[in-house]
Write an enzyme that holds these catalytic residues in place. Structure first.
Site, PDB file in Angstrom:
ATOM      1  N   LEU A  12       0.831  -1.210   0.000  1.00  0.00           N
ATOM      2  CA  LEU A  12       0.000   0.000   0.000  1.00  0.00           C
ATOM      3  C   LEU A  12       0.861   1.254   0.000  1.00  0.00           C
ATOM      4  O   LEU A  12       0.561   2.216  -0.730  1.00  0.00           O
ATOM      5  CB  LEU A  12      -0.926   0.007   1.235  1.00  0.00           C
ATOM      6  CG  LEU A  12      -1.689   1.316   1.465  1.00  0.00           C
ATOM      7  CD1 LEU A  12      -2.613   1.637   0.289  1.00  0.00           C
ATOM      8  CD2 LEU A  12      -2.484   1.253   2.771  1.00  0.00           C
ATOM      9  N   ASP A  34      11.790   2.638  12.859  1.00  0.00           N
ATOM     10  CA  ASP A  34      11.100   1.454  13.375  1.00  0.00           C
ATOM     11  C   ASP A  34      10.041   1.968  14.346  1.00  0.00           C
ATOM     12  O   ASP A  34      10.384   2.665  15.316  1.00  0.00           O
ATOM     13  CB  ASP A  34      12.112   0.540  14.089  1.00  0.00           C
ATOM     14  CG  ASP A  34      11.484  -0.789  14.481  1.00  0.00           C
ATOM     15  OD1 ASP A  34      10.315  -0.798  14.926  1.00  0.00           O
ATOM     16  OD2 ASP A  34      12.157  -1.827  14.324  1.00  0.00           O
ATOM     17  N   TYR A 123      -3.083 -11.622  14.818  1.00  0.00           N
ATOM     18  CA  TYR A 123      -3.029 -10.424  13.972  1.00  0.00           C
ATOM     19  C   TYR A 123      -4.293  -9.580  14.180  1.00  0.00           C
ATOM     20  O   TYR A 123      -4.219  -8.364  14.371  1.00  0.00           O
ATOM     21  CB  TYR A 123      -2.885 -10.847  12.508  1.00  0.00           C
ATOM     22  CG  TYR A 123      -3.015  -9.725  11.498  1.00  0.00           C
ATOM     23  CD1 TYR A 123      -1.954  -8.859  11.244  1.00  0.00           C
ATOM     24  CD2 TYR A 123      -4.201  -9.540  10.782  1.00  0.00           C
ATOM     25  CE1 TYR A 123      -2.077  -7.832  10.309  1.00  0.00           C
ATOM     26  CE2 TYR A 123      -4.332  -8.515   9.852  1.00  0.00           C
ATOM     27  CZ  TYR A 123      -3.267  -7.667   9.619  1.00  0.00           C
ATOM     28  OH  TYR A 123      -3.391  -6.656   8.700  1.00  0.00           O
ATOM     29  N   LYS A 127      -4.662  -5.657  15.810  1.00  0.00           N
ATOM     30  CA  LYS A 127      -5.321  -4.533  15.129  1.00  0.00           C
ATOM     31  C   LYS A 127      -6.490  -4.016  15.974  1.00  0.00           C
ATOM     32  O   LYS A 127      -6.696  -2.804  16.076  1.00  0.00           O
ATOM     33  CB  LYS A 127      -5.809  -4.967  13.743  1.00  0.00           C
ATOM     34  CG  LYS A 127      -4.683  -5.194  12.744  1.00  0.00           C
ATOM     35  CD  LYS A 127      -4.036  -3.883  12.330  1.00  0.00           C
ATOM     36  CE  LYS A 127      -3.023  -4.033  11.233  1.00  0.00           C
ATOM     37  NZ  LYS A 127      -2.376  -2.758  10.879  1.00  0.00           N
TER      38      LYS A 127
HETATM   39  N1  LIG Z   1      -2.281  -6.929   2.880  1.00  0.00           N
HETATM   40  C1  LIG Z   1      -3.566  -7.046   3.187  1.00  0.00           C
HETATM   41  O1  LIG Z   1      -4.297  -7.847   2.603  1.00  0.00           O
HETATM   42  C2  LIG Z   1      -4.175  -6.180   4.276  1.00  0.00           C
HETATM   43  C3  LIG Z   1      -5.508  -6.377   4.644  1.00  0.00           C
HETATM   44  C4  LIG Z   1      -6.056  -5.569   5.635  1.00  0.00           C
HETATM   45  C5  LIG Z   1      -5.300  -4.587   6.239  1.00  0.00           C
HETATM   46  N2  LIG Z   1      -3.982  -4.425   5.872  1.00  0.00           N
HETATM   47  C6  LIG Z   1      -3.190  -3.380   6.536  1.00  0.00           C
HETATM   48  O2  LIG Z   1      -2.841  -2.404   5.564  1.00  0.00           O
HETATM   49  C7  LIG Z   1      -1.547  -1.874   5.871  1.00  0.00           C
HETATM   50  C8  LIG Z   1      -0.632  -1.992   4.651  1.00  0.00           C
HETATM   51  O3  LIG Z   1      -0.484  -3.375   4.341  1.00  0.00           O
HETATM   52  P1  LIG Z   1       0.559  -3.870   3.224  1.00  0.00           P
HETATM   53  O4  LIG Z   1       0.022  -5.139   2.667  1.00  0.00           O
HETATM   54  O5  LIG Z   1       0.906  -2.729   2.343  1.00  0.00           O
HETATM   55  O6  LIG Z   1       1.814  -4.224   4.131  1.00  0.00           O
HETATM   56  P2  LIG Z   1       3.266  -4.766   3.669  1.00  0.00           P
HETATM   57  O7  LIG Z   1       3.373  -4.789   2.202  1.00  0.00           O
HETATM   58  O8  LIG Z   1       3.528  -6.009   4.454  1.00  0.00           O
HETATM   59  O9  LIG Z   1       4.224  -3.604   4.203  1.00  0.00           O
HETATM   60  C9  LIG Z   1       4.419  -3.428   5.563  1.00  0.00           C
HETATM   61  C10 LIG Z   1       5.118  -2.124   5.778  1.00  0.00           C
HETATM   62  O10 LIG Z   1       5.317  -1.982   7.194  1.00  0.00           O
HETATM   63  C11 LIG Z   1       6.677  -1.670   7.423  1.00  0.00           C
HETATM   64  N3  LIG Z   1       7.055  -2.173   8.748  1.00  0.00           N
HETATM   65  C12 LIG Z   1       6.997  -3.438   9.200  1.00  0.00           C
HETATM   66  N4  LIG Z   1       7.465  -3.493  10.456  1.00  0.00           N
HETATM   67  C13 LIG Z   1       7.804  -2.217  10.798  1.00  0.00           C
HETATM   68  C14 LIG Z   1       8.341  -1.624  11.958  1.00  0.00           C
HETATM   69  N5  LIG Z   1       8.626  -2.334  13.055  1.00  0.00           N
HETATM   70  N6  LIG Z   1       8.580  -0.288  11.948  1.00  0.00           N
HETATM   71  C15 LIG Z   1       8.318   0.458  10.846  1.00  0.00           C
HETATM   72  N7  LIG Z   1       7.803  -0.048   9.718  1.00  0.00           N
HETATM   73  C16 LIG Z   1       7.551  -1.381   9.704  1.00  0.00           C
HETATM   74  C17 LIG Z   1       7.443  -2.320   6.302  1.00  0.00           C
HETATM   75  O11 LIG Z   1       8.694  -1.657   6.195  1.00  0.00           O
HETATM   76  P3  LIG Z   1      10.010  -2.390   5.547  1.00  0.00           P
HETATM   77  O12 LIG Z   1       9.548  -3.048   4.285  1.00  0.00           O
HETATM   78  O13 LIG Z   1      10.915  -1.227   5.310  1.00  0.00           O
HETATM   79  O14 LIG Z   1      10.466  -3.356   6.571  1.00  0.00           O
HETATM   80  C18 LIG Z   1       6.511  -2.050   5.129  1.00  0.00           C
HETATM   81  O15 LIG Z   1       6.721  -0.738   4.647  1.00  0.00           O
HETATM   82  C19 LIG Z   1      -1.067  -2.622   7.112  1.00  0.00           C
HETATM   83  O16 LIG Z   1      -1.395  -1.881   8.258  1.00  0.00           O
HETATM   84  C20 LIG Z   1      -1.889  -3.888   7.094  1.00  0.00           C
HETATM   85  O17 LIG Z   1      -2.038  -4.430   8.392  1.00  0.00           O
HETATM   86  C21 LIG Z   1      -3.394  -5.191   4.898  1.00  0.00           C
END
Ligand SMILES: NC(=O)c1ccc[n+]([C@@H]2O[C@H](COP(=O)([O-])OP(=O)(O)OC[C@H]3O[C@@H](n4cnc5c(N)ncnc54)[C@H](OP(=O)(O)O)[C@@H]3O)[C@@H](O)[C@H]2O)c1
Length: 278
Positions: A12, A34, A123, A127
């Site tokens: 995202l 972080d 998870y 949330k």
């Molecule tokens: N994917 C889904 O289907 C889904 C569904 C519902 C809700 N969501 C929510 O939507 C949001 C975006 O999801 P996404 O799929 O884009 O996630 P993603 O691709 O897994 O990316 C996660 C991001 O969080 C960062 N991150 C992880 N641990 C961290 C930490 N300790 N400190 C700072 N940054 C950290 C990562 O940074 P690095 O890469 O630099 O480590 C990356 O930029 C999240 O909140 C997720 O829970 C996702």
């Protein structure tokens, strides 16, 4: 408007960075800040002085969270509290990304923003607890619950299905979990609108329409012109560490009340397939 995005290197986050125009946007990955480190978070918020913070950073490996709850809570709940605390100190508004997994999946009609949380996985609990803490700390924060994200630039369901389908005559996909696929480009557009409209409270944002993973996979294979057969199976056949809600369709009532309409997931899938590197 100045905007700071935590989680800018994620699926995202990348879509937010490439599609957010007209404002001064700073993107941060975990190497920049972080979110478990409160003082570092405070420092970057002080330096970037945003009007809005979008918190898309999370430990998103749902099955991984089940085996490592300490890390999951440290990032997803306590990290979110660190960001909210800094936002409050420096007068920034906060938009937090949450999930359909805060629900237990027992409903048979779309979940409204005010429906009770009852998460079934670690998870989902991280949330749900983050949502509660953030609303206590910053009652005017905006919580965007979304689901089943897909997009270019990271691992996602359509990409996995296309890679598997390329090498197999048939694929088994679960047909007893229903939800709303969401294209990160459309979600990013809605997030920009929500910030511009100064939205607060809980808002559900997904593409319009719903399906099971099996129906989603069928459409992916069909749209890509592949001959692979997709076969429906039950989740029992595909047991995974974290339980998934059987039904997690999110109602767009609040989003529509804010004047924002989302395209259908089928339309979004078509646009994703056009952009996806072949
Ligand atoms: N994917 C889904 O289907 C889904 C569904 C519902 C809700 N969501 C929510 O939507 C949001 C975006 O999801 P996404 O799929 O884009 O996630 P993603 O691709 O897994 O990316 C996660 C991001 O969080 C960062 N991150 C992880 N641990 C961290 C930490 N300790 N400190 C700072 N940054 C950290 C990562 O940074 P690095 O890469 O630099 O480590 C990356 O930029 C999240 O909140 C997720 O829970 C996702």
């Amino acid at each position: 408007m100045r905007v700071t995005i935590f989680g800018a290197s994620g699926l995202l986050g990348k879509a937010l960075i490439s599609n957010w125009t007209g404002d001064a946007v700073t993107g941060l990955g975990s190497r920049d800040a972080d979110i478990r480190a409160a003082e570092r978070v405070r420092q970057v918020v002080q330096e970037t002085r945003p009007e809005w913070i979008v918190l898309a950073a999370a430990y998103t490996d749902v099955d991984g969270c089940e085996g490592n709850p300490e890390l999951a809570f440290a990032v997803n709940r306590d990290g979110a509290v660190n960001v909210a605390t800094a936002a409050k100190e420096f007068g920034a508004r906060l938009l937090f990304l949450s999930s359909d997994y805060v629900f237990d999946g027992k409903k048979t009609t779309p979940y409204e923003s005010e429906d009770s949380r009852n998460p079934q996985s670690v998870y989902g609990r991280t949330k749900a607890e983050a949502e509660i803490r953030l609303l206590e700390l910053m009652p005017d924060c905006c919580i965007v619950r979304t689901s089943w994200l897909f997009g270019v630039g990271g691992k996602c369901f359509p990409d996995t299905i296309l890679k598997l389908a390329a090498g197999r005559p048939a694929l088994d996909v679960v047909n007893d979990q229903r939800g709303c696929p969401t294209y990160v480009v459309d979600l990013a557009g809605a997030i920009t609108q929500l910030c511009r409209r100064s939205a607060c409270g809980i808002v559900h944002v997904t593409n319009a329409g719903d399906c099971t993973w099996f129906e989603f996979a069928q459409q992916i294979v069909r749209s890509a012109g592949l001959a692979t057969t997709v076969r429906p199976v039950s989740s029992q056949r595909m047991a995974r560490p974290a339980p998934r809600p059987a039904y997690s369709v999110l109602s767009p009532t609040r989003l529509q009340a804010l004047g924002i309409e989302m395209p259908s997931w089928r339309d979004a899938l078509g646009r994703y397939l056009e952009l996806r590197p072949k």
